[in-house]
Design an enzyme around this catalytic site. Structure first.
Site, PDB file in Angstrom:
ATOM      1  CD  GLN A 106      50.725  22.732  41.327  1.00  0.00           C
ATOM      2  OE1 GLN A 106      50.791  23.348  42.412  1.00  0.00           O
ATOM      3  NE2 GLN A 106      51.370  21.770  41.166  1.00  0.00           N
ATOM      4  CG  ASP A 130      55.213  28.401  42.777  1.00  0.00           C
ATOM      5  OD1 ASP A 130      55.595  27.470  43.631  1.00  0.00           O
ATOM      6  OD2 ASP A 130      54.378  27.963  42.006  1.00  0.00           O
ATOM      7  CE  LYS A 139      52.164  23.266  45.668  1.00  0.00           C
ATOM      8  NZ  LYS A 139      52.536  23.795  44.418  1.00  0.00           N
TER       9      LYS A 139
HETATM   10  N1  GUN Z   1      54.414  21.890  39.341  1.00  0.00           N
HETATM   11  C1  GUN Z   1      55.151  20.944  40.016  1.00  0.00           C
HETATM   12  N2  GUN Z   1      55.852  21.464  40.902  1.00  0.00           N
HETATM   13  C2  GUN Z   1      55.245  22.672  40.992  1.00  0.00           C
HETATM   14  C3  GUN Z   1      55.427  23.989  41.979  1.00  0.00           C
HETATM   15  O1  GUN Z   1      56.538  23.952  42.963  1.00  0.00           O
HETATM   16  N3  GUN Z   1      54.924  25.134  41.853  1.00  0.00           N
HETATM   17  C4  GUN Z   1      53.915  25.105  40.728  1.00  0.00           C
HETATM   18  N4  GUN Z   1      53.291  26.303  40.652  1.00  0.00           N
HETATM   19  N5  GUN Z   1      53.646  24.080  40.025  1.00  0.00           N
HETATM   20  C5  GUN Z   1      54.309  22.823  40.076  1.00  0.00           C
END
Ligand code: GUN
Length: 291
Positions: free
Chosen positions: A96, A119, A52
């Site tokens: 995350q 998100d 990211k």
């Molecule tokens: N864990 C797995 N996919 C995601 C996501 O799209 N965002 C976040 N914050 N954690 C994740």
């Protein structure tokens, strides 16, 4: 059979976003700034968060990585979230998941300012999504919608079977596919571990969104000819021939199912890169909303 190439499509989208950032900079506007909170040492989470950050660099965003210890208390993490909520330079941020067991994911998500919730996990954003109001869409379902859109795949009136009801993929994907909108307007069946007639439902599906996290679970005998297959699975399985020691496996037996499919996503290179670009789209939107 056409491969839904998420790698190529997401690259096109990142190029478009990079151009928009250039325009913002030329006009003296604010550079979008994403922060990511990583708690602990989960291997997959570290890989995702690093990706990211790299994506942000590629399109010209600012990014901040907040690394926190596995042993952080829930209260301390909530304080970190409050700091990011208050930081005027940060347009959006993510925490995350999964978080360590002693921390309540939902409590943390609820603490994020919905305006910075890129998100799209906060109940306010999920509710707005369900009502077809402007909101940050969760990254994976949004990536799936963009992939269907960019390949001009008809969804209206189709039977879409979603496998898995997770809060971050299956549930929101089922809502998006049923909205009065393109992509959407599908007749949606949301299936899960308690579904008794899954095979029968899958054999009737025009579109399958598989998000259950069980490698090769969906096999050729379970699908009909011409099906559109979106495979969200990314389970790490041991593969000594790879430098990393593992390979990613989807929920669909690609070899068996792909000859019957009209369109299918590969794993890797399908939904994964689309998920990442969705976060960039949401961050750009967060920065724009402040201009
Ligand atoms: N864990 C797995 N996919 C995601 C996501 O799209 N965002 C976040 N914050 N954690 C994740």
């Amino acid at each position: 059979m056409i491969i839904l190439d998420g790698k190529k499509t997401s690259q096109e989208m990142r190029n478009e976003i990079a151009k928009e950032v250039e325009t913002i900079v030329k006009k003296g506007g604010k550079i979008p700034h994403l922060a990511a909170v990583l708690v602990g040492n989960n291997g997959a989470s570290i890989t995702y968060v690093n990706a990211k950050v790299r994506d942000c660099e590629e399109v010209g965003f600012k990014s901040t990585l907040v690394k926190l210890s596995e042993t952080i208390s829930e209260k301390e993490l909530l304080e970190e979230v409050a700091k990011l909520n208050a930081d005027e330079d940060i347009d959006g941020f993510i925490v995350q998941l999964p978080l360590p067991k002693h921390i309540d994911d939902q409590k943390v998500i609820m603490a994020i300012d919905p305006k910075k919730d890129v998100d799209g996990f906060h109940p306010q954003n999920l509710g707005r999504m369900a009502l077809n109001l402007p909101s940050y869409l969760p990254a994976t379902p949004m990536g799936i919608m963009d992939l269907l859109d960019r390949y001009n795949i008809e969804t209206g009136g189709k039977h879409c079977v979603v496998v898995g009801r997770s809060h971050i993929v299956g549930l929101p994907a089922s809502i998006l596919m049923g909205r009065n909108h393109y992509p959407g307007n599908a007749t949606v069946t949301l299936t899960h571990s308690r579904t008794t007639n899954l095979k029968e439902l899958l054999r009737d599906a025009d579109i399958i969104i598989a998000a259950l996290g069980k490698p090769d679970f969906i096999t050729a005998d379970m699908v009909k000819d011409g099906v559109v297959v979106i495979d969200v699975g990314t389970t790490r399985v041991v593969d000594k021939s790879k430098k990393s020691g593992y390979k990613l496996k989807g929920d669909v037996d690609f070899e068996g199912v792909s000859p019957k499919a009209s369109y299918i996503t590969p794993v890797p290179g399908g939904v994964g890169p689309m998920t990442r670009v969705s976060l960039l789209k949401n961050t750009l939107m967060a920065a724009r909303n402040k201009m």
